[in-house]
Design a protein around this motif. Structure first.
Motif, PDB file in Angstrom:
ATOM      1  N   ARG A  92      55.200  91.647  51.181  1.00 10.88           N
ATOM      2  CA  ARG A  92      55.597  90.604  50.225  1.00 10.88           C
ATOM      3  C   ARG A  92      55.597  91.163  48.801  1.00 10.88           C
ATOM      4  NH1 ARG A  92      50.229  86.745  49.330  1.00 10.88           N
ATOM      5  NH2 ARG A  92      48.725  88.308  49.985  1.00 10.88           N
ATOM      6  N   TYR A  93      56.303  90.486  47.921  1.00 17.16           N
ATOM      7  CA  TYR A  93      56.313  90.832  46.507  1.00 17.16           C
ATOM      8  C   TYR A  93      55.178  90.070  45.828  1.00 17.16           C
ATOM      9  CZ  TYR A  93      60.947  92.599  47.621  1.00 17.16           C
ATOM     10  OH  TYR A  93      61.991  93.288  48.186  1.00 17.16           O
ATOM     11  N   TYR A  94      54.483  90.752  44.935  1.00 17.28           N
ATOM     12  CA  TYR A  94      53.311  90.120  44.326  1.00 17.28           C
ATOM     13  C   TYR A  94      53.003  90.740  42.974  1.00 17.28           C
ATOM     14  CZ  TYR A  94      50.620  94.322  45.467  1.00 17.28           C
ATOM     15  OH  TYR A  94      50.159  95.617  45.529  1.00 17.28           O
ATOM     16  N   MET A  95      52.082  90.079  42.262  1.00 22.47           N
ATOM     17  CA  MET A  95      51.547  90.601  41.013  1.00 22.47           C
ATOM     18  C   MET A  95      50.035  90.410  41.013  1.00 22.47           C
ATOM     19  SD  MET A  95      54.273  89.278  38.114  1.00 22.47           S
ATOM     20  CE  MET A  95      54.039  87.543  38.483  1.00 22.47           C
ATOM     21  N   GLU A 107      53.382  78.140  33.299  1.00 23.71           N
ATOM     22  CA  GLU A 107      54.576  77.282  33.436  1.00 23.71           C
ATOM     23  C   GLU A 107      55.603  77.858  34.408  1.00 23.71           C
ATOM     24  OE1 GLU A 107      55.524  80.248  30.237  1.00 23.71           O
ATOM     25  OE2 GLU A 107      53.788  79.040  30.848  1.00 23.71           O
ATOM     26  N   LEU A 108      55.470  79.147  34.753  1.00 24.44           N
ATOM     27  CA  LEU A 108      56.411  79.763  35.684  1.00 24.44           C
ATOM     28  C   LEU A 108      56.002  79.573  37.139  1.00 24.44           C
ATOM     29  CD1 LEU A 108      57.045  83.203  33.908  1.00 24.44           C
ATOM     30  CD2 LEU A 108      58.484  81.151  33.849  1.00 24.44           C
ATOM     31  N   LEU A 114      56.945  81.522  41.871  1.00 24.69           N
ATOM     32  CA  LEU A 114      55.604  82.086  41.992  1.00 24.69           C
ATOM     33  C   LEU A 114      54.689  81.096  42.693  1.00 24.69           C
ATOM     34  CD1 LEU A 114      55.070  83.531  38.385  1.00 24.69           C
ATOM     35  CD2 LEU A 114      55.812  84.779  40.413  1.00 24.69           C
ATOM     36  N   THR A 115      53.839  81.596  43.595  1.00 31.77           N
ATOM     37  CA  THR A 115      52.907  80.715  44.284  1.00 31.77           C
ATOM     38  C   THR A 115      51.626  80.548  43.469  1.00 31.77           C
ATOM     39  OG1 THR A 115      51.899  82.552  45.498  1.00 31.77           O
ATOM     40  CG2 THR A 115      53.790  81.472  46.517  1.00 31.77           C
ATOM     41  N   ILE A 116      50.799  79.606  43.895  1.00 29.12           N
ATOM     42  CA  ILE A 116      49.525  79.360  43.224  1.00 29.12           C
ATOM     43  C   ILE A 116      48.666  80.612  43.314  1.00 29.12           C
ATOM     44  CG2 ILE A 116      47.431  77.957  43.253  1.00 29.12           C
ATOM     45  CD1 ILE A 116      49.923  76.465  42.384  1.00 29.12           C
ATOM     46  N   VAL A 126      49.218  86.782  42.769  1.00 32.45           N
ATOM     47  CA  VAL A 126      50.306  85.806  42.704  1.00 32.45           C
ATOM     48  C   VAL A 126      51.488  86.341  43.514  1.00 32.45           C
ATOM     49  CG1 VAL A 126      51.828  84.464  41.210  1.00 32.45           C
ATOM     50  CG2 VAL A 126      49.576  85.165  40.378  1.00 32.45           C
ATOM     51  N   THR A 127      51.940  85.571  44.482  1.00 30.57           N
ATOM     52  CA  THR A 127      53.093  85.975  45.281  1.00 30.57           C
ATOM     53  C   THR A 127      54.385  85.630  44.553  1.00 30.57           C
ATOM     54  OG1 THR A 127      51.903  85.653  47.364  1.00 30.57           O
ATOM     55  CG2 THR A 127      54.306  85.664  47.465  1.00 30.57           C
ATOM     56  N   VAL A 128      55.313  86.583  44.529  1.00 35.27           N
ATOM     57  CA  VAL A 128      56.647  86.353  43.964  1.00 35.27           C
ATOM     58  C   VAL A 128      57.578  86.101  45.134  1.00 35.27           C
ATOM     59  CG1 VAL A 128      58.486  87.315  42.532  1.00 35.27           C
ATOM     60  CG2 VAL A 128      56.110  87.948  42.083  1.00 35.27           C
ATOM     61  N   THR A 129      58.222  84.947  45.174  1.00 33.21           N
ATOM     62  CA  THR A 129      59.036  84.574  46.320  1.00 33.21           C
ATOM     63  C   THR A 129      60.308  85.422  46.408  1.00 33.21           C
ATOM     64  OG1 THR A 129      60.349  82.909  45.159  1.00 33.21           O
ATOM     65  CG2 THR A 129      58.211  82.203  46.076  1.00 33.21           C
ATOM     66  N   GLU A 130      60.884  85.433  47.603  1.00 36.15           N
ATOM     67  CA  GLU A 130      62.115  86.190  47.810  1.00 36.15           C
ATOM     68  C   GLU A 130      63.252  85.610  46.969  1.00 36.15           C
ATOM     69  OE1 GLU A 130      63.852  89.010  51.079  1.00 36.15           O
ATOM     70  OE2 GLU A 130      62.030  87.899  51.389  1.00 36.15           O
TER      71      GLU A 130
END
Length: 342
Positions: A92-95, A107-108, A114-116, A126-130
């Motif tokens: 998965r993509y994440y930060m 706010e993003l 972005l997930t909780i 934080v997961t960055v969605t596809e």
């Protein structure tokens, strides 16, 4: 349908999921108790209750296979094989951000981009969605704010298995997963448990014979099929061309009662599946919007698949995930939800 009725419908949806989880899933209460790094596991005691076949472990970007092996040596597991960078579950993509940066991008954070945030040590994951990864405007915002996106490395760890029932007792396996997640290089870890049921939403109009043919095509190990099940509320959706998705999304945003936050938009080939509410399809303005954009509301067909064969009503999650990955490719399959064993 009033806004109150909408809220009731959403509540009923989640209540159904809770009931399903209570019926099919293993209780994980007391399974996340902190343990010593060397987790004591009795692998010689005769089979008592359920066991697991392996672990799904997600490592941070750049973790090498030798590093994976070194990490696993700290835990009392007899590893059979390591499927490094496995396709059983794509990374998965994440930060990884500290608290101050989380506040900057608050706010993003939403279900689309972005997930909780999840606490990870002193930072947050934080997961960055596809969908966000495919949105140039959103990526530009991340770049402007110096927020680098990473991609995880997924591994499947198969344990030494003396029988088809699994190797490590399930309670011990959850303790090991709990301890693994404390490692800075591990983003997530979960045991390979038994899966009893698969809930599949098929596109509008899919017949029972078509459902059987699709499942047979992908070698789905199944006992029974409950066609057009009422386990979940009716699901209404639109099929929108990829290049028109944002325009339609903007139109839908004019009324908060038209869209449902339960499902993300689903990409299927060159199209997107967008969920709409039952309340919307009774709204004259919504119907006018459909006519303007040459769109049609559709209603999915829900099927409950009991997995396994004549001797058992379950399969390993690792086998179910491979089936799921293949089924997702089929244009008639919209969503899938797995349910564990009792």
């Amino acid at each position: 349908m009033s806004k109150i009725n909408k809220e009731i419908a959403v509540f009923i949806f989640f209540l159904v999921l809770v009931i399903l989880w209570g019926l099919f899933a293993n209780s994980s209460a007391d399974m996340k108790t902190p343990v010593d790094t060397k987790v004591p596991v009795d692998t010689k005691t005769p089979f008592q209750g359920k066991k697991v076949a392996g672990f799904f472990i997600e490592f941070e970007e750049g973790t090498t296979e030798p590093e994976v092996k070194d990490i696993l040596e700290n835990y009392n597991m007899t590893v059979n094989t390591i499927d490094y960078n496995s396709d059983i579950m794509p990374g998965r993509y994440y930060m990884i951000l500290d608290r101050d940066r989380i506040m900057d991008i608050e706010e993003l954070i939403d279900e689309v981009n972005l997930t909780i945030p999840i606490k990870k040590g002193s930072n947050y994951l934080v997961t960055v969605t596809e969908q966000a990864i495919e949105d140039k405007n959103f990526l530009a915002i991340l770049e402007k704010n110096n927020l680098p996106v990473k991609k995880s490395v997924y591994c499947y760890i198969r344990l030494e298995d003396e029988s088809e029932n699994g190797s490590i007792p399930q309670k011990d396996a959850y303790q090991i997963a709990n301890e693994l997640e404390k490692n800075e290089k591990v983003l997530a870890a979960s045991p390979d448990t038994r899966i009893n049921h698969l809930l599949i939403e098929f596109e509008d109009g899919t017949t029972e014979q078509e459902v059987k043919s699709i499942l047979e095509k992908y070698n789905t190990t199944m006992n029974t099929i409950e066609y057009d099940s009422n386990l979940q509320p009716e699901w209404y959706y639109l099929v929108v061309d990829a290049d028109k998705r944002m325009d339609v999304r903007n139109e839908l945003g004019k009324d908060e009662n038209w869209t449902d936050p339960i499902y993300h938009d689903i990409k299927k080939g060159n199209h997107y599946i967008i969920t709409v509410t039952e309340q919307a399809i009774e709204d004259k303005n919504f119907l006018a919007m459909l006519e303007k954009n040459d769109l049609q509301v559709k209603n999915s067909v829900l099927c409950c698949i009991t997995l396994g064969n004549e001797s058992k009503n379950w399969i390993w999650e690792s086998d179910e995930r491979r089936i799921e990955n293949e089924l997702k490719i089929n244009e008639k399959v919209l969503t899938l939800l797995r349910c564990g064993s009792t």
